[in-house]
Design a protein around this motif. Sequence first.
Motif, mmCIF file in Angstrom:
data_model
loop_
_atom_site.group_PDB
_atom_site.id
_atom_site.type_symbol
_atom_site.label_atom_id
_atom_site.label_comp_id
_atom_site.label_asym_id
_atom_site.label_seq_id
_atom_site.Cartn_x
_atom_site.Cartn_y
_atom_site.Cartn_z
ATOM 1 N N PRO A 207 47.297 42.027 35.820
ATOM 2 C CA PRO A 207 46.025 41.303 35.707
ATOM 3 C C PRO A 207 46.198 39.830 35.357
ATOM 4 O O PRO A 207 45.567 38.948 35.967
ATOM 5 C CB PRO A 207 45.280 42.064 34.598
ATOM 6 C CG PRO A 207 45.841 43.441 34.660
ATOM 7 C CD PRO A 207 47.288 43.249 34.980
ATOM 8 N N VAL B 159 45.308 36.297 37.725
ATOM 9 C CA VAL B 159 44.581 35.129 37.206
ATOM 10 C C VAL B 159 45.464 33.881 37.291
ATOM 11 O O VAL B 159 45.018 32.819 37.735
ATOM 12 C CB VAL B 159 44.127 35.376 35.757
ATOM 13 C CG1 VAL B 159 43.543 34.100 35.145
ATOM 14 C CG2 VAL B 159 43.090 36.498 35.715
ATOM 15 N N SER C 179 41.229 30.013 32.624
ATOM 16 C CA SER C 179 41.719 31.341 32.981
ATOM 17 C C SER C 179 40.671 32.408 32.684
ATOM 18 O O SER C 179 40.539 33.387 33.429
ATOM 19 C CB SER C 179 43.015 31.650 32.223
ATOM 20 O OG SER C 179 42.816 31.542 30.830
ATOM 21 N N LEU D 147 38.999 35.017 35.291
ATOM 22 C CA LEU D 147 38.956 36.456 35.030
ATOM 23 C C LEU D 147 37.549 37.006 35.229
ATOM 24 O O LEU D 147 37.344 38.017 35.911
ATOM 25 C CB LEU D 147 39.437 36.723 33.607
ATOM 26 C CG LEU D 147 39.345 38.172 33.111
ATOM 27 C CD1 LEU D 147 40.326 39.048 33.858
ATOM 28 C CD2 LEU D 147 39.625 38.237 31.613
ATOM 29 N N LEU E 103 41.881 43.005 39.716
ATOM 30 C CA LEU E 103 42.903 42.480 38.814
ATOM 31 C C LEU E 103 44.263 43.118 39.073
ATOM 32 O O LEU E 103 45.287 42.643 38.577
ATOM 33 C CB LEU E 103 42.502 42.716 37.358
ATOM 34 C CG LEU E 103 41.263 41.955 36.866
ATOM 35 C CD1 LEU E 103 40.906 42.381 35.462
ATOM 36 C CD2 LEU E 103 41.500 40.447 36.925
#
Length: 322
Positions: free
Chosen positions: A247, A251, A272, A276, A288
């Motif tokens: 994940p 990102v 970030s 997300l 993700l």
Amino acid sequence: MSPAEEERSLPLPERWPRVSKFALSACAAAVAELVTFPLDLTKTRLQIQGEAAVRRDGAAGAQALPYRGMLRTAAGIAQEEGVRKLWQGATPAVYRHIVYTGVRMVTYEHLRDSVLGRVEGESFPLWKAVVGGMSAGAIGQFFASPTDLVKVQMQMEGKRKLEGKPLRFRGVHHAFLKILSEGGVRGLWAGWVPNVQRAALVNMGDLTTYDSVKHFLLLNTTLVDNSVTHSVSSACSGLVAAVLGTPADVVKTRVMNQPRDKQGRGLLYKSSMDCLIQTVQGEGFMSLYKGFIPTWMRMAPWSLVFWLTYEQIRRMCGVTSF
């Protein structure tokens, strides 16, 4: 013999233990990186596909890509861009691992042995291994973040060429200079926050798991400190690292690859956390884990090649086992 002469007579690993360990881990990482790099390129391309922010803002490159899965992505790169393009961005990736792996390995051993107080032959508390692994990964990745930025952007050059866009870079050094001229020194650390977050999680999986599993096997089973133990430990570390790190890796890749204004600010994501939230809202939680299979398929052999090479190099050079 005087103390100075006695010190000069010692083997290099004993005179400069940290420098030696840095060099040995960098060599092992370079070998592992070159062997598994095509999977890293495939993973990066997968993580960019279907980007919700690109579709919404109509940013350049919003057209649908002709492939979606891991195998079709890798085959498409080889057929449409050439087999050699599977290693596009390998040079900055090797640079990155020389810095990143060298720093994280030396830092982890220092924290483990000198700060956290591990005693040889005794069990080491898991929470201490977690603290050491996350700290070492974060420190190593902060220093290596500029090389990671160049690697990610160069990996996307083949995609830009297929879309009819001009290439941004002529090579690794031109990429460094262009990013520096457009965004200043701060521009070289674009995306460093998710990068460091990812590295902390990955090393909690990689360093912590390898070290903990290896010493658990040595203390509680009949296995000895050999390639079998190293292989089992590295297999566990690769899986845990992929689960924890994917994940943050998605990102990180999106933040690093987004277009930027003249001040170096991202045009798609403010941070970030913003990336997300947009990713989960626009594409769902499982987005993700885009690129998880190639991430895992890369981390497993990467961990295996790295740890086996590293342990053997240490042994041949007269350095104690990790």
